[in-house]
Write a protein that holds these residues in place. Structure first.
Motif, short mmCIF file in Angstrom:
data_model
loop_
_atom_site.label_atom_id
_atom_site.label_comp_id
_atom_site.label_asym_id
_atom_site.label_seq_id
_atom_site.Cartn_x
_atom_site.Cartn_y
_atom_site.Cartn_z
N TRP A 120 0.81 -1.22 0.00
CA TRP A 120 0.00 0.00 0.00
C TRP A 120 0.84 1.27 0.00
N ALA A 121 2.10 1.17 -0.32
CA ALA A 121 2.96 2.35 -0.31
C ALA A 121 2.56 3.30 -1.44
N PRO A 122 2.54 4.61 -1.19
CA PRO A 122 2.18 5.58 -2.22
C PRO A 122 3.33 5.93 -3.16
N VAL A 123 4.25 5.00 -3.37
CA VAL A 123 5.29 5.11 -4.39
C VAL A 123 5.31 3.79 -5.15
N SER A 124 5.97 3.78 -6.31
CA SER A 124 5.87 2.63 -7.20
C SER A 124 6.81 1.51 -6.76
N ILE A 125 6.34 0.67 -5.85
CA ILE A 125 7.10 -0.50 -5.42
C ILE A 125 6.60 -1.69 -6.22
N GLU A 126 7.47 -2.25 -7.04
CA GLU A 126 7.05 -3.21 -8.07
C GLU A 126 6.48 -4.50 -7.51
N SER A 127 7.02 -4.98 -6.40
CA SER A 127 6.56 -6.22 -5.78
C SER A 127 7.21 -6.30 -4.40
N THR A 128 6.74 -7.25 -3.60
CA THR A 128 7.33 -7.45 -2.28
C THR A 128 8.77 -7.93 -2.39
N SER A 129 9.09 -8.62 -3.48
CA SER A 129 10.45 -9.11 -3.67
C SER A 129 11.39 -8.07 -4.25
N SER A 130 10.88 -6.92 -4.64
CA SER A 130 11.68 -5.93 -5.34
C SER A 130 12.68 -5.24 -4.42
N TYR A 131 13.64 -4.60 -5.04
CA TYR A 131 14.66 -3.84 -4.32
C TYR A 131 14.03 -2.77 -3.43
N LYS A 132 13.04 -2.06 -3.98
CA LYS A 132 12.47 -0.95 -3.23
C LYS A 132 11.66 -1.39 -2.02
N ALA A 133 11.07 -2.59 -2.07
CA ALA A 133 10.17 -3.02 -1.01
C ALA A 133 10.85 -3.07 0.35
N SER A 134 11.98 -3.76 0.43
CA SER A 134 12.65 -3.90 1.72
C SER A 134 13.43 -2.65 2.10
N ASN A 135 13.46 -1.64 1.23
CA ASN A 135 14.05 -0.33 1.54
C ASN A 135 13.02 0.66 2.08
N LEU A 136 11.73 0.35 1.98
CA LEU A 136 10.71 1.31 2.37
C LEU A 136 10.77 1.63 3.86
N VAL A 137 10.68 0.60 4.70
CA VAL A 137 10.69 0.84 6.15
C VAL A 137 12.00 1.46 6.62
N PRO A 138 13.17 0.99 6.16
CA PRO A 138 14.41 1.70 6.55
C PRO A 138 14.40 3.17 6.18
N PHE A 139 13.83 3.52 5.03
CA PHE A 139 13.72 4.93 4.67
C PHE A 139 12.84 5.67 5.68
N LEU A 140 11.70 5.09 6.04
CA LEU A 140 10.83 5.73 7.02
C LEU A 140 11.55 5.91 8.35
N VAL A 141 12.37 4.93 8.71
CA VAL A 141 13.15 5.03 9.95
C VAL A 141 14.12 6.19 9.87
N ARG A 142 14.88 6.29 8.77
CA ARG A 142 15.83 7.41 8.62
C ARG A 142 15.10 8.75 8.65
N TYR A 143 13.95 8.81 7.99
CA TYR A 143 13.16 10.04 7.99
C TYR A 143 12.75 10.41 9.42
N ALA A 144 12.23 9.42 10.16
CA ALA A 144 11.76 9.69 11.51
C ALA A 144 12.90 10.10 12.43
N ARG A 145 14.12 9.60 12.18
CA ARG A 145 15.26 9.96 13.02
C ARG A 145 15.59 11.45 12.93
N ALA A 146 15.12 12.12 11.89
CA ALA A 146 15.32 13.57 11.83
C ALA A 146 14.50 14.30 12.88
#
Length: 625
Positions: free
Chosen positions: A224-250
């Motif tokens: 349900w991410a509002p960016v184009s994540i191609e599949s759960t197996s894709s590169y972007k999928a397992s990067n989504l939550v780490p990105f949110l973590v880095r964002y929140a650390r600000a």
């Protein structure tokens, strides 16, 4: 209370504490945990969690069960709450309690007396919430295992109109409830769990609007991410939550309190959970709570409307574990070694003041955090360690400000100061009117805009070529003329596209195209070496990765808490990789080793010693000594 935030770290009794746990509904009762009460089931499940190496359980307080009519707090249900917390404590588990639980599994398990009124700004409901919070605090008095109280699960979904409320109204609501809880439980940590719209959208429930909270709780389901994540197996999928973590650390201390995948087989789920958990911890999460402990046998609401929600447990209905549990346990056991070490990264990914603002008028280009996500991914693919920064970025060697649609005077002051103090500021532009940083920073002046994109269809820098998708970015090209800047790259029509402008002790590298924003198309990110632009800009700053390899799909996180020479590798690709790591050392030694990684796998690797380094290969073990 024994939990506290100390110097940005979650601690228990003064010792760093990494949350390793699950979200929980008892299988038979499901969301009727408080009405179909079965303390034996809770005792059994909590002991099994502890035996699995977990230390935390998240429990949902369905408000309608605790206050069935306005002002009537059911004492039996509050007694059951305290029993549940005590049973968790007996098993050695901390608790995260979700107070105002209404939204669950895509359905509102609503108070019959709410009648559609807003939780955030209806005076009567605000009074009822404060009274309910006080009663919960009284029930929890003396319970030393309450890690945090979550004000409510994805509150924006309880009342969709809340997403349009002013941020200050939401912040005041959070602060008021947090203060009510702390008045009766001094030192209590308070959080509030939100979906990715709090980062990748304009909703006021986000890390940047959580000043009254102690922990910033995050959900990040790729489906349900509002960016184009191609599949759960894709590169972007397992990067989504780490990105949110880095964002929140600000803005504070992030906690991932829901993490799993939907609509995937057991192998895909296990692989996704393994990589996403490791990367979230390695990027600074205070811990992870996986969704959820066991499949749900209950057929009561919300499962009659969404029966698929019953089958995303770490255990099947018969209690046998799924493969995801073993991988999760292994990852969480290594969590203390994955934590980032002290200090900050050399690169700042800067958040403009209005990056999440969506004015909704013809003057605005929309929310800009999708570009932040792609800039984060490009930095990761270039193996450049990064902090996401919401304030003054002065002191960072490289400051990245991607695809700006709306820049303020405060932003320009901060970026100019960073450059004058020696930083290389990379600034790419989305909107040529409200995102243009001005000739002093950019080293160019605006001539005009154009809808004829043929002459602007790529950026050319020496032999590098990067195609541009202006329609995908949703913006139009601009025509520029150089003033004080040196043209590094051009469009095919010869006009400036990439300009280097000296400023004080530093420089600004201005990109006239929305380089990051135009990557939000399925398959586009991994189809070309977009990260090479970032590598070249970093080289202009004299900045090179501390640890490097040739594979951009493998994330490299240096400087772990276990030691300054330990790195965490996370393979975000679904296929196995053999990684040739290279270390840069002050004395110029060439330190290298090989690491084998399965798809969506991770390793902790210690920098090899100079002696015999050429022939050393890292053994295929998960966490190296």
């Amino acid at each position: 209370m024994t939990f506290e935030i100390r110097d940005g770290t979650l601690c228990r009794d003064g010792t760093p504490f990494v949350v390793a746990g699950v979200d929980y509904h008892p299988s038979a009762a499901g969301c009727r945990i408080w009405t179909d009460w079965d303390p034996q089931a809770l005792r059994r499940d909590f002991r099994a969690m502890a035996d699995a190496g977990l230390n935390t359980v998240r429990i949902f307080m369905f408000w309608r069960d605790f206050e069935p009519t306005p002002g009537h707090h059911d004492p039996v249900v509050f007694d059951r709450l305290r029993t549940a917390v005590d049973l968790a404590d007996a098993a050695g588990l901390a608790c995260v309690l979700s107070l105002l639980t209404i939204w669950m599994n895509g359905q509102r398990l609503d108070l019959p007396w709410r009648r559609g009124r807003s939780l955030i700004d209806d005076p009567e409901l605000l009074d009822r919430q404060r009274a309910y919070a006080r009663r919960a605090a009284i029930a929890l008095h003396g319970a030393g295992n309450v890690l945090a109280v979550d004000l409510g699960d994805e509150i924006a979904n309880v009342d969709p109109t809340a997403a349009r409320l002013p941020p200050e109204t939401v912040a005041a609501w959070q602060t008021s409830l947090a203060e009510t809880l702390r008045a009766h439980l001094p030192g209590l940590l308070v959080t509030q769990a939100n979906d990715p719209s709090g980062v990748l959208g304009a909703a006021p429930f986000g890390p940047d609007n959580a000043a009254g909270l102690d922990l910033i709780a995050l959900h990040g389901f790729p489906t349900w991410a509002p960016v184009s994540i191609e599949s759960t197996s894709s590169y972007k999928a397992s990067n989504l939550v780490p990105f949110l973590v880095r964002y929140a650390r600000a803005f504070g201390v992030p906690l991932v309190d829901e993490l799993t995948s939907y609509g995937t087989d057991e192998a895909t789920t296990a692989a996704y959970l393994r990589a996403a958990t490791a990367a979230a911890l390695g990027n600074g999460a205070a811990g992870v709570l996986a969704w959820c402990w066991q499949d749900i046998a209950s057929a009561e609401e919300p499962y009659q409307q969404r029966p698929g929600e019953r089958f995303v447990g770490l255990h099947r209905l018969d209690g046998t574990p799924r493969p995801a549990l073993a991988g999760l346990r292994e990852t969480l056991r290594a969590a203390p070694r994955m934590r980032p070490g002290p200090g900050r990264a050399p690169v700042a990914l800067y958040l403009p003041q209005r990056v999440r603002a969506d004015g909704g008028s013809y003057l605005d280009t929309g929310v800009g955090t999708a570009a932040t996500f792609y800039a984060y991914l490009l930095l990761k693919r270039a193996h450049l360690d990064v902090d996401i920064v919401a304030g003054d970025p002065t002191g960072y060697r490289l400051v990245v400000c991607p695809s700006v649609g709306h820049v303020t005077l405060t932003d320009l002051t901060r970026l100019g100061r960073a450059a004058r103090h020696g930083a290389t500021v990379y600034y790419s532009m989305a909107d040529h009117l409200h995102g243009f940083p001005g000739p002093e920073l950019a080293g160019v002046e605006l001539v005009d805009y154009t809808l004829l994109t043929a002459g602007h269809d790529r950026v050319e820098w020496d032999t590098d070529r990067w195609p541009l998708d202006w329609a995908g970015a949703g913006v139009r090209p601009s025509v520029l003329a150089a003033t004080t800047g040196q043209v590094l790259g051009r469009y095919p029509n010869g006009t400036p596209a990439l300009v280097r402008n000296p400023l004080g002790l530093g420089q600004v590298v201005f990109c006239a195209a929305p380089f990051e924003r135009q990557l939000d198309v399925p398959g586009r990110l991994t189809a070309a070496t977009w990260e090479r632009l970032y590598r070249r800009v970093a080289a202009l700053a004299g900045l090179f990765p501390e640890v490097d390899c040739a594979d951009p799909d493998v994330e490299i996180l240096p400087g772990r808490a276990a030691g300054p020479h330990e790195v965490l590798l996370v393979n975000h690709a679904p296929t196995a990789r053999r990684v040739h790591l290279r270390w840069r050392t002050p004395d110029g030694a060439r330190l290298r080793c090989q690491v084998a990684l399965d798809g969506k796998d991770w390793r902790l690797v210690t920098r090899p010693s100079p002696a015999g380094v050429r022939r050393r290969a890292v053994p295929s073990t998960r966490a190296l000594p």
